[in-house]
Scaffold this active site. Structure first.
Site, PDB file in Angstrom:
ATOM      1  CE  LYS A   1      -1.518   2.217   3.590  1.00 53.79           C
ATOM      2  NZ  LYS A   1      -2.216   2.775   4.768  1.00 53.79           N
TER       3      LYS A   1
ATOM      4  NE  ARG B   1      -1.304  12.430   8.698  1.00 52.95           N
ATOM      5  CZ  ARG B   1      -1.354  13.682   9.145  1.00 52.95           C
ATOM      6  NH1 ARG B   1      -0.507  14.579   8.676  1.00 52.95           N
ATOM      7  NH2 ARG B   1      -2.244  14.045  10.042  1.00 52.95           N
TER       8      ARG B   1
ATOM      9  CB  CYS C   1      -3.545   6.202  11.482  1.00 51.96           C
ATOM     10  SG  CYS C   1      -4.076   4.661  10.729  1.00 51.96           S
TER      11      CYS C   1
ATOM     12  CG  ASP D   1       4.040   1.581   9.267  1.00 50.18           C
ATOM     13  OD1 ASP D   1       3.642   2.356  10.158  1.00 50.18           O
ATOM     14  OD2 ASP D   1       4.011   1.866   8.058  1.00 50.18           O
TER      15      ASP D   1
END
Length: 431
Positions: free
Chosen positions: A22, A102, A126, A318
């Site tokens: 992604k 974002r 987020c 992440d």
């Protein structure tokens, strides 16, 4: 609203195909704004964020066509999407679209480069710390843009076009690097970027821009040189495999035990993560088709390992929440220090509902490993936190229900399908 229901305690066995990343797909899609010719992207994942960005690009006049391909062996679709921005119909990116993600703010770079103007809402996404856009705006100013913030929108202008410049990022920023690369690709003159991000996703974008006719050197390093060209053209680019998804499933196997092949995973993008996971007791074998992972819970216990997140190639932020979930069942105590984002321990409270013992002190979490976790209803707070709860629930005794899984759908393609095919008792339910 959808939830994920899990009955823990099952070892996994089988093959998990790793989807396109992604974090690589989004900037590649946005780069299509830079040319009137068709940009074809292979290996695009089915994700909520991807679908939202398609809507945003369509708002700017970008046409698209989707080729769906299905592998009967993996039962997971991979897609090719053709994007054509023959004419930009508007440089306005409204709040109702940009607030949801974002990365959609990054359209400011290509719009400014091609149309010499952009009117873009300040972003959403987020809720992890502040994640300021200051570095992006300061960078665009060095390229000659005039920036004004009005009523929650950034109005950027460069009536005579952007000009090459020297910009040193005050802090490593992946999003800022993406925007500056796209903005500088067609600027008049040469741009030098220092302290740039060198993540694989940035390299993927550089390769794509060069395939479109840009002249960028320094990929894989923190110093990038962009020699501006007058015009970019169409190209065909493949989205790299998702290193965060691969790392996540590796932690699932380390947690539950089992024997799993992560098909298409790129070990070169996960060097430090794999080193850490080997220390926890996970057996890792690099094969031509991906990563072969094994752990026998009866023979090998989960060992505690301390980590500190950092810019690539350090341990990625992440994967911090997922690793914390793994450490909740370690044979001892582990310290996890977060250096990228403040307030990225929102998953701790929900992990404790599953029986985890975690102590917070500023940007460091101390995890006291336990033999067992207990299933419970929990609530996802953001994308990575949601998957950390999945990892913990897969190893917990009894049933867990994870609510607000729309966070999960933003970044993980068909997670429950992939895990169920390897023996996990997991299903999506509507409550």
């Amino acid at each position: 609203m959808d939830s994920i229901q899990i009955v823990g305690g099952k070892k996994l066995k089988g093959t998990i195909p790793i989807s396109g990343a992604k974090n690589a797909a989004l900037p590649l899609m946005i780069a299509a704004l830079l040319t009137e010719e068709t940009v074809t992207l292979d290996n695009i994942p089915h994700l909520a964020d991807v679908e939202l960005l398609i809507r945003i690009l369509n708002n700017h006049g970008v046409g698209y066509a989707v080729d769906g391909q299905k592998s009967h062996h993996d039962c997971i679709d991979s897609r090719t999407i053709h994007f054509t921005a023959q004419k930009i119909t508007t440089t306005y990116a409204p709040y109702e679209l940009v607030r949801k993600m974002r990365a959609s703010f990054w359209v400011i770079g290509p719009l400014l480069a091609r149309c010499h103007e952009a009117y873009v809402s300040l972003p959403g996404g987020c809720a992890i710390g502040t994640r300021p856009v200051n570095f992006i705006l300061e960078g665009l100013k060095t390229l000659g843009a005039r920036i004004a913030i009005e009523n929650g929108y950034v109005h950027a202008k460069a009536p005579k076009g952007l000009k090459g410049a020297h910009y040193h990022f005050p802090k490593v920023t992946v999003g800022g690097t993406h925007v500056m690369l796209m903005a500088a690709a067609t600027a008049n003159g040469t741009t030098l970027l220092e302290n740039a991000a060198c993540e694989p996703e940035v390299t993927n974008l550089i390769q794509a821009l060069n395939a479109m006719g840009a002249k960028i050197t320094g990929e894989g390093t923190s110093t990038l040189t962009i020699e501006g060209v007058k015009k970019l053209h169409g190209a065909r680019i493949s989205v790299i495999a998702d290193r965060i998804e691969a790392g996540t499933y590796a932690m699932v196997v380390a947690m539950t035990g089992g024997n799993v092949l992560l098909k298409n995973a790129n070990p070169h993008h996960l060097t430090q993560v794999l080193e850490v996971l080997q220390k926890t007791g996970l057996d890792i074998e690099i094969k031509p088709q991906g990563l072969h992972l094994k752990r026998n819970p009866r023979q090998t216990k989960i060992m505690p390992v301390n980590i500190k997140t950092g810019p690539y190639p350090a341990f990625p932020t992440d994967l911090q929440a997922q690793f914390m979930a793994l450490m909740t069942r370690a044979q001892g105590t582990a310290c996890i220090t977060e250096t990228i984002f403040e307030n990225r321990f929102m998953h701790v409270q929900e992990l404790t509902r599953l029986g985890a013992q975690i102590k917070l002190d500023g940007q460091t979490a101390t995890v006291y490993g336990r033999e067992h976790l207990q299933g419970a209803p929990v609530m996802a707070t953001d994308l990575r936190a949601s998957v950390s709860l999945v990892i913990a629930a897969l190893a917990a005794k009894g049933e867990s229900v994870i609510n607000r899984v729309y966070h999960l759908d933003r970044g993980f393609e068909r997670l429950e399908e992939k895990l169920a095919r390897c023996g996990a008792i997991i299903q999506r339910i509507t409550v």
